[in-house]
Design a protein around this motif. Structure first.
Motif, PDB file in Angstrom:
ATOM      1  N   SER A 110      30.245  38.671  56.275  1.00 38.12           N
ATOM      2  CA  SER A 110      31.628  36.867  56.478  1.00 38.12           C
ATOM      3  C   SER A 110      31.502  37.218  54.681  1.00 38.12           C
ATOM      4  O   SER A 110      30.111  36.451  54.397  1.00 38.12           O
ATOM      5  CB  SER A 110      30.225  36.214  56.939  1.00 38.12           C
ATOM      6  OG  SER A 110      30.604  35.019  57.192  1.00 38.12           O
ATOM      7  N   ALA A 111      32.951  37.049  54.552  1.00 42.74           N
ATOM      8  CA  ALA A 111      32.818  37.017  52.597  1.00 42.74           C
ATOM      9  C   ALA A 111      33.635  35.544  52.848  1.00 42.74           C
ATOM     10  O   ALA A 111      34.380  35.368  53.670  1.00 42.74           O
ATOM     11  CB  ALA A 111      33.727  38.443  52.181  1.00 42.74           C
ATOM     12  N   GLY A 112      33.131  34.880  52.200  1.00 45.60           N
ATOM     13  CA  GLY A 112      33.875  34.151  51.297  1.00 45.60           C
ATOM     14  C   GLY A 112      35.997  33.974  50.590  1.00 45.60           C
ATOM     15  O   GLY A 112      35.200  35.302  50.712  1.00 45.60           O
ATOM     16  N   ARG A 113      35.915  32.923  49.827  1.00 45.48           N
ATOM     17  CA  ARG A 113      36.522  33.261  48.879  1.00 45.48           C
ATOM     18  C   ARG A 113      36.498  33.858  47.361  1.00 45.48           C
ATOM     19  O   ARG A 113      37.268  33.809  46.098  1.00 45.48           O
ATOM     20  CB  ARG A 113      38.047  31.904  48.762  1.00 45.48           C
ATOM     21  CG  ARG A 113      38.880  32.754  50.286  1.00 45.48           C
ATOM     22  CD  ARG A 113      40.107  33.415  50.171  1.00 45.48           C
ATOM     23  NE  ARG A 113      41.307  33.556  49.033  1.00 45.48           N
ATOM     24  CZ  ARG A 113      41.993  33.823  48.627  1.00 45.48           C
ATOM     25  NH1 ARG A 113      41.934  35.147  49.402  1.00 45.48           N
ATOM     26  NH2 ARG A 113      42.905  33.557  48.428  1.00 45.48           N
ATOM     27  N   GLY A 114      35.369  33.392  47.425  1.00 40.87           N
ATOM     28  CA  GLY A 114      34.231  33.866  45.911  1.00 40.87           C
ATOM     29  C   GLY A 114      34.625  35.316  45.433  1.00 40.87           C
ATOM     30  O   GLY A 114      33.985  36.297  46.704  1.00 40.87           O
ATOM     31  N   LEU A 115      33.940  35.150  44.134  1.00 40.81           N
ATOM     32  CA  LEU A 115      34.223  36.661  43.672  1.00 40.81           C
ATOM     33  C   LEU A 115      33.445  36.623  42.792  1.00 40.81           C
ATOM     34  O   LEU A 115      33.425  35.575  41.462  1.00 40.81           O
ATOM     35  CB  LEU A 115      35.741  37.120  42.674  1.00 40.81           C
ATOM     36  CG  LEU A 115      35.472  38.605  42.512  1.00 40.81           C
ATOM     37  CD1 LEU A 115      35.017  40.167  43.036  1.00 40.81           C
ATOM     38  CD2 LEU A 115      36.118  39.116  41.541  1.00 40.81           C
ATOM     39  N   PRO A 185      41.165  32.848  42.741  1.00 36.34           N
ATOM     40  CA  PRO A 185      40.911  33.361  40.982  1.00 36.34           C
ATOM     41  C   PRO A 185      40.798  31.676  40.752  1.00 36.34           C
ATOM     42  O   PRO A 185      39.860  31.944  39.318  1.00 36.34           O
ATOM     43  CB  PRO A 185      42.990  33.212  40.605  1.00 36.34           C
ATOM     44  CG  PRO A 185      43.276  31.933  41.574  1.00 36.34           C
ATOM     45  CD  PRO A 185      42.908  32.343  42.972  1.00 36.34           C
ATOM     46  N   ALA A 186      40.087  30.443  40.982  1.00 30.12           N
ATOM     47  CA  ALA A 186      39.781  29.734  40.793  1.00 30.12           C
ATOM     48  C   ALA A 186      38.146  29.644  41.235  1.00 30.12           C
ATOM     49  O   ALA A 186      37.606  28.722  40.759  1.00 30.12           O
ATOM     50  CB  ALA A 186      39.890  27.952  41.439  1.00 30.12           C
ATOM     51  N   LEU A 187      37.558  30.993  42.449  1.00 25.91           N
ATOM     52  CA  LEU A 187      36.413  31.220  42.484  1.00 25.91           C
ATOM     53  C   LEU A 187      35.765  32.416  41.494  1.00 25.91           C
ATOM     54  O   LEU A 187      35.156  33.182  42.493  1.00 25.91           O
ATOM     55  CB  LEU A 187      36.534  31.130  44.072  1.00 25.91           C
ATOM     56  CG  LEU A 187      36.243  29.471  44.218  1.00 25.91           C
ATOM     57  CD1 LEU A 187      36.449  29.077  45.950  1.00 25.91           C
ATOM     58  CD2 LEU A 187      35.683  28.468  44.243  1.00 25.91           C
ATOM     59  N   VAL A 188      36.233  33.005  40.402  1.00 30.63           N
ATOM     60  CA  VAL A 188      35.756  34.203  39.980  1.00 30.63           C
ATOM     61  C   VAL A 188      35.025  33.854  38.647  1.00 30.63           C
ATOM     62  O   VAL A 188      35.331  33.281  37.685  1.00 30.63           O
ATOM     63  CB  VAL A 188      36.835  35.009  39.440  1.00 30.63           C
ATOM     64  CG1 VAL A 188      36.646  36.026  38.552  1.00 30.63           C
ATOM     65  CG2 VAL A 188      37.900  34.782  40.297  1.00 30.63           C
ATOM     66  N   GLY A 189      33.435  34.011  38.972  1.00 28.51           N
ATOM     67  CA  GLY A 189      32.314  33.801  38.246  1.00 28.51           C
ATOM     68  C   GLY A 189      32.102  35.351  37.597  1.00 28.51           C
ATOM     69  O   GLY A 189      32.936  36.457  38.471  1.00 28.51           O
ATOM     70  N   SER A 344      26.058  28.806  46.678  1.00 25.27           N
ATOM     71  CA  SER A 344      26.479  26.472  46.512  1.00 25.27           C
ATOM     72  C   SER A 344      27.870  26.968  45.190  1.00 25.27           C
ATOM     73  O   SER A 344      28.653  25.688  45.957  1.00 25.27           O
ATOM     74  CB  SER A 344      25.190  26.149  45.760  1.00 25.27           C
ATOM     75  OG  SER A 344      25.591  26.686  44.514  1.00 25.27           O
ATOM     76  N   VAL A 345      27.737  27.647  44.684  1.00 20.91           N
ATOM     77  CA  VAL A 345      29.502  27.157  43.567  1.00 20.91           C
ATOM     78  C   VAL A 345      30.401  27.625  44.151  1.00 20.91           C
ATOM     79  O   VAL A 345      31.588  27.772  43.644  1.00 20.91           O
ATOM     80  CB  VAL A 345      29.004  27.256  42.553  1.00 20.91           C
ATOM     81  CG1 VAL A 345      29.857  27.726  41.234  1.00 20.91           C
ATOM     82  CG2 VAL A 345      27.483  26.365  42.062  1.00 20.91           C
ATOM     83  N   LEU A 346      31.148  29.346  44.421  1.00 20.16           N
ATOM     84  CA  LEU A 346      31.022  29.841  44.500  1.00 20.16           C
ATOM     85  C   LEU A 346      31.940  30.278  45.726  1.00 20.16           C
ATOM     86  O   LEU A 346      32.647  31.367  46.400  1.00 20.16           O
ATOM     87  CB  LEU A 346      30.899  31.669  43.814  1.00 20.16           C
ATOM     88  CG  LEU A 346      30.911  32.153  42.488  1.00 20.16           C
ATOM     89  CD1 LEU A 346      30.494  33.261  42.322  1.00 20.16           C
ATOM     90  CD2 LEU A 346      32.092  31.177  41.608  1.00 20.16           C
ATOM     91  N   ASN A 347      30.274  29.854  46.771  1.00 18.78           N
ATOM     92  CA  ASN A 347      31.179  30.211  48.621  1.00 18.78           C
ATOM     93  C   ASN A 347      31.451  28.252  49.378  1.00 18.78           C
ATOM     94  O   ASN A 347      30.017  27.966  49.984  1.00 18.78           O
ATOM     95  CB  ASN A 347      30.100  31.170  49.315  1.00 18.78           C
ATOM     96  CG  ASN A 347      31.005  31.125  50.352  1.00 18.78           C
ATOM     97  OD1 ASN A 347      32.017  30.806  51.000  1.00 18.78           O
ATOM     98  ND2 ASN A 347      30.046  32.336  51.377  1.00 18.78           N
ATOM     99  N   PRO A 348      31.835  28.114  48.488  1.00 13.87           N
ATOM    100  CA  PRO A 348      31.506  26.403  49.171  1.00 13.87           C
ATOM    101  C   PRO A 348      31.743  25.968  50.998  1.00 13.87           C
ATOM    102  O   PRO A 348      33.185  26.658  50.529  1.00 13.87           O
ATOM    103  CB  PRO A 348      31.816  25.424  47.746  1.00 13.87           C
ATOM    104  CG  PRO A 348      33.350  26.246  47.953  1.00 13.87           C
ATOM    105  CD  PRO A 348      32.605  27.528  47.870  1.00 13.87           C
ATOM    106  N   GLY A 349      31.258  25.324  50.965  1.00  9.15           N
ATOM    107  CA  GLY A 349      31.954  24.715  52.952  1.00  9.15           C
ATOM    108  C   GLY A 349      31.497  26.166  53.341  1.00  9.15           C
ATOM    109  O   GLY A 349      31.542  26.027  54.775  1.00  9.15           O
TER     110      GLY A 349
END
Length: 349
Positions: A110-115, A185-189, A344-349
């Motif tokens: 179950s993946a959000g849009r973060g990386l 691209p705004a959620l790449v850490g 909490s930062v890269l997979n908000p909501g």
């Protein structure tokens, strides 16, 4: 007691810690020995037992770089537990500073849009995609994000700042190819453990200095940030807690043989002249780690510069605890705290 421990350990060498971890907690505590308390912190008893096990295993003295690399890989398999099953794990290449680098993309069920672009530890000399495979799998699943683990070039074949330049190039590549990787691209850490934490801190600084897209988050897990100075934790925990004083010097001398280069922020990010405007940071430190004090200091410097910092100090942990997935207990709780903050930062909501 060592005879009893050898009996309990059985055939653990080269496989897994299950013969010991299935023992009742009261037995494990007895095998661990009397509690160890230093500088107001009490060592987690399961980690204390693991330290005793390490002393019973064949010597891992760094007689050569190839031998040290093999030993780290063997130890990583020993403490990995059972690797998590994910939706997909893909081998690929990414851009380095001078050619292509091996990489591995972990996609959880179950993946959000973060990386998180991840750089492994190992003192810039050891480690690879395999040594940190189990942790990347676990972190991807628990944080609910994709992990891109990058195999940067190692010393002594490639001295500093090659690894740092590879890390900067690889992170920039990930942002450029975010859509191809299935992420925002705004959620790449960027993140990593130990030497990988060092490289992640360098990436966060250099992206600002070079006008490159900055990471959404920097995850610094017991990072090495100062290859020049020393602090009390180096003396308190420089022997007997996995990472030793001799190890630190051996890694440093291979990665940066020229002492004059060690204060460069590309090598020691604690010497960055201006830390303002950097990405939000998660800094995880361990109470029984010789690198504890420099990690704590860097977290404070970031906060003083106005950076949003989540500092997770684990008083009973040792250097390397994030990769010790086989023993559960407080170590597992510490691993999950890192994952939850990343989520909490890269997979908000």
């Amino acid at each position: 007691m060592d005879t009893l421990l050898r009996t309990a350990l059985g055939t653990v060498q080269g496989s897994a810690l299950k013969p010991v971890t299935v023992l009742p907690a009261i037995v494990r505590r007895r095998l661990a020995g009397a509690p160890i308390q230093i500088d107001g912190n009490v060592l987690d008893p399961d980690l204390q037992l693991l330290l005793r096990i390490e002393r019973l295993l064949p010597s891992t003295m760094k007689s050569s770089v190839p031998a040290a690399r093999a030993n780290l890989l063997a130890m990583s398999h020993l403490v990995a537990g059972h690797p998590r099953e994910l939706q997909r794990v893909t081998e690929l290449t990414v851009r380095g500073a001078d050619g292509q680098l091996g990489a591995r993309l972990y996609v959880p069920r179950s993946a959000g849009r973060g990386l998180l672009v991840f750089f492994h530890g190992g003192g810039w000399v050891l480690g690879d995609l395999e040594s940190h495979d189990a942790y990347c799998r676990d972190l991807a699943e628990e944080a609910g994000i994709r992990i891109l683990s990058v195999e940067y070039r190692l010393a002594p074949e490639a001295e500093a700042p090659v690894a740092a330049e590879d890390a900067i190039a690889a992170f920039s590549w990930a942002v450029e190819h975010a859509e191809d990787l299935g992420v925002d691209p705004a959620l790449v850490g960027v993140g990593g453990d130990s030497a990988g934490g060092n490289l992640s801190a360098v990436v966060a600084q250099q992206c600002v200095l070079r006008g490159l897209p900055a990471p959404a988050l920097q995850v610094l897990i017991y990072p090495a940030v100062d290859l020049v100075g020393r602090r009390p934790s180096r003396d308190l925990f420089g022997a007997g807690f996995f990472l030793t004083e001799d190890d630190i010097n051996w890694y440093r001398d291979h990665y940066v043989p020229d002492p004059a280069a060690r204060s460069d922020p590309m090598v020691s990010p604690i010497f960055g002249k201006d830390l303002s405007g950097l990405a939000p940071a998660i800094v995880a430190t361990a109470g029984f780690d010789p690198l504890r004090d420099e990690g704590n200091e860097y977290a404070s410097l970031l906060a003083d510069a106005g950076v949003e910092v989540t500092h997770i100090c684990e008083p009973g942990m040792v250097h390397g605890y994030a990769n010790i997935l086989a023993i559960g207990g407080e170590t597992r709780a510490a691993q999950l705290r890192i994952a939850q903050h990343i989520r909490s930062v890269l997979n908000p909501g």
